[in-house]
Write an enzyme that holds these catalytic residues in place. Sequence first.
Site, PDB file in Angstrom:
ATOM      1  N   LYS A   9       5.593   8.807 -13.424  1.00 40.14           N
ATOM      2  CA  LYS A   9       5.450  10.180 -12.927  1.00 40.14           C
ATOM      3  C   LYS A   9       4.335  10.882 -13.687  1.00 40.14           C
ATOM      4  O   LYS A   9       4.285  10.839 -14.908  1.00 40.14           O
ATOM      5  CB  LYS A   9       6.751  10.955 -13.065  1.00 40.14           C
ATOM      6  CG  LYS A   9       6.661  12.389 -12.559  1.00 40.14           C
ATOM      7  CD  LYS A   9       8.023  13.022 -12.379  1.00 40.14           C
ATOM      8  CE  LYS A   9       8.504  13.674 -13.635  1.00 40.14           C
ATOM      9  NZ  LYS A   9       9.653  14.574 -13.395  1.00 40.14           N
ATOM     10  N   SER A  25      -5.685   8.366   1.139  1.00 41.60           N
ATOM     11  CA  SER A  25      -5.216   8.020  -0.194  1.00 41.60           C
ATOM     12  C   SER A  25      -5.283   9.215  -1.137  1.00 41.60           C
ATOM     13  O   SER A  25      -5.590  10.330  -0.739  1.00 41.60           O
ATOM     14  CB  SER A  25      -6.035   6.875  -0.804  1.00 41.60           C
ATOM     15  OG  SER A  25      -7.363   7.312  -1.017  1.00 41.60           O
ATOM     16  N   THR A  57       1.341   8.030  -0.021  1.00 45.81           N
ATOM     17  CA  THR A  57       0.020   7.451   0.152  1.00 45.81           C
ATOM     18  C   THR A  57      -0.156   6.387  -0.918  1.00 45.81           C
ATOM     19  O   THR A  57       0.812   5.971  -1.543  1.00 45.81           O
ATOM     20  CB  THR A  57      -1.084   8.543   0.097  1.00 45.81           C
ATOM     21  OG1 THR A  57      -2.328   7.974   0.506  1.00 45.81           O
ATOM     22  CG2 THR A  57      -1.194   9.184  -1.261  1.00 45.81           C
ATOM     23  N   TYR A  58      -1.391   5.945  -1.111  1.00 45.21           N
ATOM     24  CA  TYR A  58      -1.671   4.951  -2.153  1.00 45.21           C
ATOM     25  C   TYR A  58      -2.779   5.474  -3.058  1.00 45.21           C
ATOM     26  O   TYR A  58      -3.538   6.361  -2.689  1.00 45.21           O
ATOM     27  CB  TYR A  58      -2.049   3.600  -1.544  1.00 45.21           C
ATOM     28  CG  TYR A  58      -3.299   3.654  -0.702  1.00 45.21           C
ATOM     29  CD1 TYR A  58      -4.543   3.359  -1.257  1.00 45.21           C
ATOM     30  CD2 TYR A  58      -3.245   4.018   0.633  1.00 45.21           C
ATOM     31  CE1 TYR A  58      -5.703   3.430  -0.493  1.00 45.21           C
ATOM     32  CE2 TYR A  58      -4.393   4.085   1.396  1.00 45.21           C
ATOM     33  CZ  TYR A  58      -5.616   3.775   0.839  1.00 45.21           C
ATOM     34  OH  TYR A  58      -6.751   3.857   1.592  1.00 45.21           O
ATOM     35  N   GLY A  73      -8.245  12.097   3.374  1.00 47.87           N
ATOM     36  CA  GLY A  73      -7.770  11.848   4.731  1.00 47.87           C
ATOM     37  C   GLY A  73      -6.724  12.859   5.147  1.00 47.87           C
ATOM     38  O   GLY A  73      -6.743  14.014   4.711  1.00 47.87           O
ATOM     39  N   PRO A  74      -5.768  12.446   5.991  1.00 48.56           N
ATOM     40  CA  PRO A  74      -4.756  13.373   6.506  1.00 48.56           C
ATOM     41  C   PRO A  74      -3.981  14.112   5.418  1.00 48.56           C
ATOM     42  O   PRO A  74      -3.549  15.246   5.611  1.00 48.56           O
ATOM     43  CB  PRO A  74      -3.823  12.471   7.312  1.00 48.56           C
ATOM     44  CG  PRO A  74      -4.660  11.313   7.708  1.00 48.56           C
ATOM     45  CD  PRO A  74      -5.630  11.104   6.570  1.00 48.56           C
ATOM     46  N   ALA A  75      -3.814  13.489   4.243  1.00 44.86           N
ATOM     47  CA  ALA A  75      -3.100  14.148   3.139  1.00 44.86           C
ATOM     48  C   ALA A  75      -3.787  15.435   2.713  1.00 44.86           C
ATOM     49  O   ALA A  75      -3.150  16.339   2.166  1.00 44.86           O
ATOM     50  CB  ALA A  75      -2.979  13.193   1.957  1.00 44.86           C
TER      51      ALA A  75
END
Length: 116
Positions: A9, A25, A57-58, A73-75
């Site tokens: 974390k 990502s 995501t990664y 991207g979409p994030a």
Amino acid sequence: MQIQVVKSKIHRVTVTGAELNYIGSITVDEALMEAANIIEGEKVQIVNINNGERLETYVIKGNRGSGEITLNGPAARKVQKGDIVIIISYALMDFEEAKQFKPSLVFPNTENNAIG
């Protein structure tokens, strides 16, 4: 029996960018990745403190010591530069092993440097 537990974390890190026109990502400073025991390509959950959004995501490796945390991207629609997020990865392990397991927890400073 196997269960999923928190492996790593990065707690309350500041988003430095959001790039919508990117493949996808999250880009994370390599020093933070190492401190949190997260590897490139690893699946992570992102929790946005500012708006309550959660997404998966990664990780892509960012420049070491840059403090970079960029949602791509979409994030990028779920965060804004300056938002505070928590980055969490999980591991699947045996129930008994999980009782003894200690996750890697990182509490970055205001410049997104790992301090423990």
